[in-house]
Design an enzyme around this catalytic site. Structure first.
Site, PDB file in Angstrom:
ATOM      1  CE  LYS A 172      -1.987   3.013   1.908  1.00  0.00           C
ATOM      2  NZ  LYS A 172      -1.335   4.708   1.522  1.00  0.00           N
ATOM      3  NE  ARG A 176       0.643  13.512   1.984  1.00  0.00           N
ATOM      4  CZ  ARG A 176      -0.654  13.214   1.721  1.00  0.00           C
ATOM      5  NH1 ARG A 176      -2.146  13.282   0.458  1.00  0.00           N
ATOM      6  NH2 ARG A 176      -1.527  12.989   3.310  1.00  0.00           N
ATOM      7  CB  CYS A 280      13.256   8.809   8.181  1.00  0.00           C
ATOM      8  SG  CYS A 280      13.830   8.413   7.158  1.00  0.00           S
TER       9      CYS A 280
HETATM   10  P1  NAD Z   1       2.492   8.986   7.472  1.00  0.00           P
HETATM   11  O1  NAD Z   1       2.052   8.220   8.427  1.00  0.00           O
HETATM   12  O2  NAD Z   1       1.596  10.195   7.045  1.00  0.00           O
HETATM   13  O3  NAD Z   1       2.560   8.104   6.020  1.00  0.00           O
HETATM   14  C1  NAD Z   1       2.597   6.994   5.855  1.00  0.00           C
HETATM   15  C2  NAD Z   1       1.496   5.719   5.260  1.00  0.00           C
HETATM   16  O4  NAD Z   1       0.752   5.606   6.730  1.00  0.00           O
HETATM   17  C3  NAD Z   1       0.867   6.250   3.903  1.00  0.00           C
HETATM   18  O5  NAD Z   1       1.024   4.962   3.314  1.00  0.00           O
HETATM   19  C4  NAD Z   1      -0.092   6.770   3.919  1.00  0.00           C
HETATM   20  O6  NAD Z   1      -1.231   6.423   3.295  1.00  0.00           O
HETATM   21  C5  NAD Z   1      -0.368   6.246   5.526  1.00  0.00           C
HETATM   22  N1  NAD Z   1      -1.761   6.349   6.765  1.00  0.00           N
HETATM   23  C6  NAD Z   1      -1.383   7.706   6.626  1.00  0.00           C
HETATM   24  N2  NAD Z   1      -2.071   7.618   7.719  1.00  0.00           N
HETATM   25  C7  NAD Z   1      -3.010   6.882   7.945  1.00  0.00           C
HETATM   26  C8  NAD Z   1      -3.910   6.518   9.108  1.00  0.00           C
HETATM   27  N3  NAD Z   1      -4.894   7.313   9.849  1.00  0.00           N
HETATM   28  N4  NAD Z   1      -4.432   5.051   9.301  1.00  0.00           N
HETATM   29  C9  NAD Z   1      -3.879   3.990   8.874  1.00  0.00           C
HETATM   30  N5  NAD Z   1      -2.980   4.647   7.209  1.00  0.00           N
HETATM   31  C10 NAD Z   1      -2.491   5.878   7.215  1.00  0.00           C
HETATM   32  O7  NAD Z   1       4.254   9.655   6.720  1.00  0.00           O
HETATM   33  P2  NAD Z   1       4.197  10.241   5.359  1.00  0.00           P
HETATM   34  O8  NAD Z   1       3.834  12.036   5.357  1.00  0.00           O
HETATM   35  O9  NAD Z   1       3.341   9.781   4.469  1.00  0.00           O
HETATM   36  O10 NAD Z   1       6.125  10.341   5.969  1.00  0.00           O
HETATM   37  C11 NAD Z   1       6.739  11.596   6.377  1.00  0.00           C
HETATM   38  C12 NAD Z   1       6.552  10.924   7.959  1.00  0.00           C
HETATM   39  O11 NAD Z   1       7.770   9.348   7.786  1.00  0.00           O
HETATM   40  C13 NAD Z   1       7.905  10.981   8.783  1.00  0.00           C
HETATM   41  O12 NAD Z   1       7.476  11.447   9.760  1.00  0.00           O
HETATM   42  C14 NAD Z   1       9.479  10.514   8.144  1.00  0.00           C
HETATM   43  O13 NAD Z   1      10.281  10.665   9.755  1.00  0.00           O
HETATM   44  C15 NAD Z   1       8.379   9.541   8.332  1.00  0.00           C
HETATM   45  N6  NAD Z   1       9.336   8.624   7.741  1.00  0.00           N
HETATM   46  C16 NAD Z   1      10.083   7.493   8.715  1.00  0.00           C
HETATM   47  C17 NAD Z   1      11.323   6.825   7.921  1.00  0.00           C
HETATM   48  C18 NAD Z   1      11.997   5.660   8.493  1.00  0.00           C
HETATM   49  O14 NAD Z   1      12.944   4.759   8.215  1.00  0.00           O
HETATM   50  N7  NAD Z   1      11.977   5.335  10.332  1.00  0.00           N
HETATM   51  C19 NAD Z   1      11.693   6.430   6.414  1.00  0.00           C
HETATM   52  C20 NAD Z   1      11.337   6.906   5.799  1.00  0.00           C
HETATM   53  C21 NAD Z   1      10.129   8.608   6.325  1.00  0.00           C
END
Ligand code: NAD
Length: 497
Positions: A172, A176, A280
């Protein structure tokens, strides 16, 4: 406007689901529609994976690896096209997009070693005529939920390894910037992966909840923000699933008085402002040991931040593109307002940036704060934008205490020429990935990636050796072939040597 479909059982599927707009952040225009899967659509993907699993599980690991080898070649042949697709929907520069793809390909290369990494462990003669071995068997259907900031690399952390281990996978992607993710998945099918082994369902919370709740899905890999990581970890583990959920970050770089400052400044510029700070592992806090280092750092950074080359991600030779959405841009601007109000010194203000020819794009210039304190929101929270905060401390011990007290523990680094300080830092810092004069210590594919504290929920890190353990379960087999002539009496005491 074209509509992006799901990939289920080898076919692009239109299911009459809800849709969302996908934007080009450089122009600010909606460029595609994306289908958002209903529970029924997710179930179609689960059914396809379930049907594909028995044959895929039995396919020899070497044959599974051959598919990955062809996949690697297709990814390399299509690098320019994929980088363009990433830039168009994410906004990052073409060079940066190509970089993330290369790091993703490293994970495919690791997956090509399946026969080696799945070999198991064997002990002969653990008892009289008894041999024992451990086998690493697939879990069944596993799912991955990925963030917007690495639409190629993060999915490639997950499914090549999961699939080569004999699992079927449902991905999934972020809603965006899903086009490059979908295209890459199609390349894996072109490489010879049987239909149903990898399925892609687009969507939002509805699709994610359907994956969490489905009993057929045995494990969930998540990468995204910490609140969603926590949600998925607790809901998934509550249902008996194996979950690894990687969350947000606040990565500190410590600058010691003996650091090679010019090199540290170059490294910090890339690590703080590359990809508009939407990484991240981005450095968002520079901890300066002593006022002299801090003053020199501010003097060297300021002109470089003011002259960052910012424009449409898909143009060449830029330092930074736009943020991913208007909401993301406004949220980061809000943090800059907040920092000013809290009393931090805003040395460079990137708010209100307009890029000629792309006035509607979601741009924000680089920002630099000095005299940030640990009580401020701009210090405590993940901003995820081109904002670097300088915190001044008096000693390495103080710098380390600050980092160890922070709720996140993804990445950190130290700039120094002092081996003793570097060694102490590596030993005692409570962070999962540490760099010494390396600003973005993202482990190579044959190690594993993961933070500590509220940056990762779960027991195993992503990809590499931990990834193999996450996507397999161990079976320990003990086997005896008694000699024909012998007869053994029942043994009521617990068997031992
Ligand atoms: P996000 O948490 O908004 O979304 C991530 C995924 O979760 C997406 O596929 C989204 O559709 C899904 N999602 C969003 N809201 C949801 C909900 N309420 N219930 C279930 N699923 C939901 O994150 P983002 O904005 O896409 O990415 C940025 C974030 O990811 C930052 O916090 C960054 O630090 C983190 N990140 C962490 C790593 C790591 O390895 N630790 C790597 C990349 C990004």
């Amino acid at each position: 406007m074209s509509t992006i479909q799901h990939l289920i059982n080898g076919d692009l599927v239109s299911s009459g689901d809800r849709t969302a707009d996908v934007f080009n952040p450089s122009t600010g225009q909606a460029i595609r529609k994306l289908q958002l899967a209903s529970r029924e659509t997710v179930q179609l993907a689960i059914d396809a994976a379930k049907a594909a699993f028995p044959a895929w599980r039995k396919t020899p690991a070497a044959k599974r690896a051959q598919v990955m080898f062809r996949f690697k070649q297709l990814l390399e042949q299509n690098e320019a096209k994929i980088a363009q697709m990433i830039s168009e929907e994410h906004g990052k520069t073409l060079e940066d997009a190509a970089g993330e793809l290369k790091r993703g390909i490293e994970n495919v290369e690791f997956a090509c070693a399946a026969p080696e990494v799945l070999k198991g462990e064997y002990s002969r003669n653990v008892g009289p005529n008894i041999d024992a071995w451990s086998d690493f068997q697939p879990l069944g259907i596993v799912a991955g939920i990925t963030p917007f900031n690495f639409p190629a690399m993060v999915p490639l952390w997950m499914y090549p390894l999961a699939i080569v281990c004999g699992n079927c996978f449902i991905l999934k992607p972020s809603e965006r910037d899903p086009s490059s993710t979908l295209y890459i998945a199609q390349l894996l099918l072109e490489a010879g992966l049987p239909a149903g082994v990898l399925n892609v369902v687009h969507g939002d919370k509805v699709a994610v909840d359907a994956l969490i709740e489905a009993p057929e899905v045995k494990a969930l890999s998540f990468v995204g923000s910490t609140p969603i990581a926590e949600y998925i970890y607790s809901e998934g583990t509550r249902r008996g699933k194996r979950v690894q959920a990687l969350g947000g970050a606040k990565n500190h770089a410590v600058l010691m008085p003996d650091a090679d400052l010019d090199n540290a400044v170059s490294a910090l510029m890339g690590a703080a402002y590359g990809s508009c700070g939407e990484r991240c592992m981005a450095i968002s806090v520079a901890v300066c040991v002593g006022d002299q280092v801090a003053d020199a750092l501010v003097a060297k950074l300021t002109p470089q931040i003011k002259s960052l080359k910012i424009g449409a991600g898909t143009s060449c030779g830029l330092d930074m593109g736009p943020l991913v959405t208007a909401q993301a841009r406004d949220k980061v601007s809000g943090y800059v307002d907040d920092g000013e109000q809290a009393g931090a010194k805003l040395v460079v203000d990137g708010r209100g940036l307009s890029v000629s020819g792309n006035e509607e794009g979601f741009f924000l210039g680089g920002c630099l704060f000095d005299h940030v304190t640990p009580q401020m929101r701009i210090y405590k929270e993940e901003i995820f934008g081109p904002v670097l905060c300088i915190v001044r401390v008096e000693s390495l011990e103080q710098a380390m205490q600050l980092i160890n007290d922070h709720e996140y523990g993804n990445g950190t680094c130290i700039f120094t020429r002092d081996g003793e300080a570097a060694r102490l830092f590596c030993d005692e810092i409570e962070v999962g990935m540490v760099g010494v004069n390396v600003p973005l210590p993202v482990p190579v594919a044959y190690h594993s990636f993961g933070g500590w504290k509220r940056s990762l929920f779960g027991d195993l890190h992503a990809y590499g050796p931990d990834g193999v353990r996450f996507y397999t379960r161990r079976k320990a087999i003990t086997q005896r072939w008694p000699q024909r002539a012998s007869h053994e009496a029942s043994q009521f005491a617990f068997p031992s040597l």
